[in-house]
Scaffold this active site. Sequence first.
Site, PDB file in Angstrom:
ATOM      1  N   PRO A   1     -17.637   9.383  -4.915  1.00  0.00           N
ATOM      2  CA  PRO A   1     -16.943   9.835  -6.133  1.00  0.00           C
ATOM      3  C   PRO A   1     -17.332  11.244  -6.576  1.00  0.00           C
ATOM      4  O   PRO A   1     -16.571  11.901  -7.292  1.00  0.00           O
ATOM      5  CB  PRO A   1     -17.329   8.794  -7.191  1.00  0.00           C
TER       6      PRO A   1
ATOM      7  N   GLU B   1     -24.730   2.008  -4.401  1.00  0.00           N
ATOM      8  CA  GLU B   1     -24.680   3.173  -5.290  1.00  0.00           C
ATOM      9  C   GLU B   1     -24.430   4.467  -4.526  1.00  0.00           C
ATOM     10  O   GLU B   1     -24.471   5.546  -5.104  1.00  0.00           O
ATOM     11  CB  GLU B   1     -25.975   3.279  -6.110  1.00  0.00           C
TER      12      GLU B   1
ATOM     13  N   ARG C   1       0.550  10.849   7.928  1.00  0.00           N
ATOM     14  CA  ARG C   1       1.983  11.144   7.789  1.00  0.00           C
ATOM     15  C   ARG C   1       2.303  12.627   7.996  1.00  0.00           C
ATOM     16  O   ARG C   1       3.470  12.996   8.102  1.00  0.00           O
ATOM     17  CB  ARG C   1       2.550  10.599   6.470  1.00  0.00           C
TER      18      ARG C   1
ATOM     19  N   ASP D   1       8.106  16.514   0.193  1.00  0.00           N
ATOM     20  CA  ASP D   1       7.284  15.672  -0.668  1.00  0.00           C
ATOM     21  C   ASP D   1       6.754  16.438  -1.860  1.00  0.00           C
ATOM     22  O   ASP D   1       6.586  17.646  -1.817  1.00  0.00           O
ATOM     23  CB  ASP D   1       6.042  15.189   0.104  1.00  0.00           C
TER      24      ASP D   1
HETATM   25  N1  ADE Z   1     -16.471   5.588  -3.364  1.00  0.00           N
HETATM   26  C1  ADE Z   1     -16.527   5.049  -4.603  1.00  0.00           C
HETATM   27  N2  ADE Z   1     -15.678   5.675  -5.427  1.00  0.00           N
HETATM   28  C2  ADE Z   1     -15.044   6.639  -4.702  1.00  0.00           C
HETATM   29  C3  ADE Z   1     -14.064   7.608  -4.997  1.00  0.00           C
HETATM   30  N3  ADE Z   1     -13.538   7.743  -6.219  1.00  0.00           N
HETATM   31  N4  ADE Z   1     -13.666   8.423  -3.997  1.00  0.00           N
HETATM   32  C4  ADE Z   1     -14.205   8.313  -2.772  1.00  0.00           C
HETATM   33  N5  ADE Z   1     -15.131   7.418  -2.436  1.00  0.00           N
HETATM   34  C5  ADE Z   1     -15.558   6.581  -3.383  1.00  0.00           C
END
Ligand code: ADE
Length: 225
Positions: A89, A116, A154, A169
Amino acid sequence: MRIDIITLFPGMFTGFLDGSLLGAARTAGLVDIRLTDIRDFAEGPHRQVDDRPFGGGPGMLLMPGPVVSCIEHVQGLSQHAGHVVLLTPGGRRLDQSLVEELATRERIVLVCGRYEGFDARVAAAVGAEEVSIGDYVLSGGEVAAMVVVDAVARLIPGVLGDEASALQDSFSGPDRLVEGPQYTRPREFRGLHVPEVLLSGDHRRIEAWRHEQAVAATRRRATIS
Ligand code: ADE
């Protein structure tokens, strides 16, 4: 193009990889997708892959050893080393320009986090790029890897039936506009009518109208995101 996916849950990808567009692309040999299980690179009787974070804190982290051994093994499976992407994330947010960048590579290696996340030394040890699919937290990188595979595949020439459609697109082309509204039959649905211009047969007017609508949709979206 070759895509390697490194995960603790390879089973999550069955179904997805056989799905219509991707399944056909794989059968046609346009994309070669391989799965490798991190657990196969874990050591000890318990095949441990996670451990508590130094300094304390909640949850567990993926240990660097099994992840890096797995990546190095996978890199050795083909003559061309792949561009390694860790799904996390905190990474660079995925958008269509990053998708286009990834699609130009001959080979990418997607590494799915769990718990985590990754020990920080993984990215440094293998020279990986960290990528996020958005500002929210998933329970693992697998769904994020599927998003990357879908969006990248794609763009591979021959994967979409109609080659022109990827260029039209949303977020594609020089202006990165989102697509405006589109309509199919019937001409009237629950009292709602298809805009007259689309039925006019006048392609210049239709193009101009579509561009106008795309600009308006892009502006509207900027106010809600
Ligand atoms: N793993 C957990 N959350 C994620 C996200 N938002 N993007 C990529 N991998 C992740």
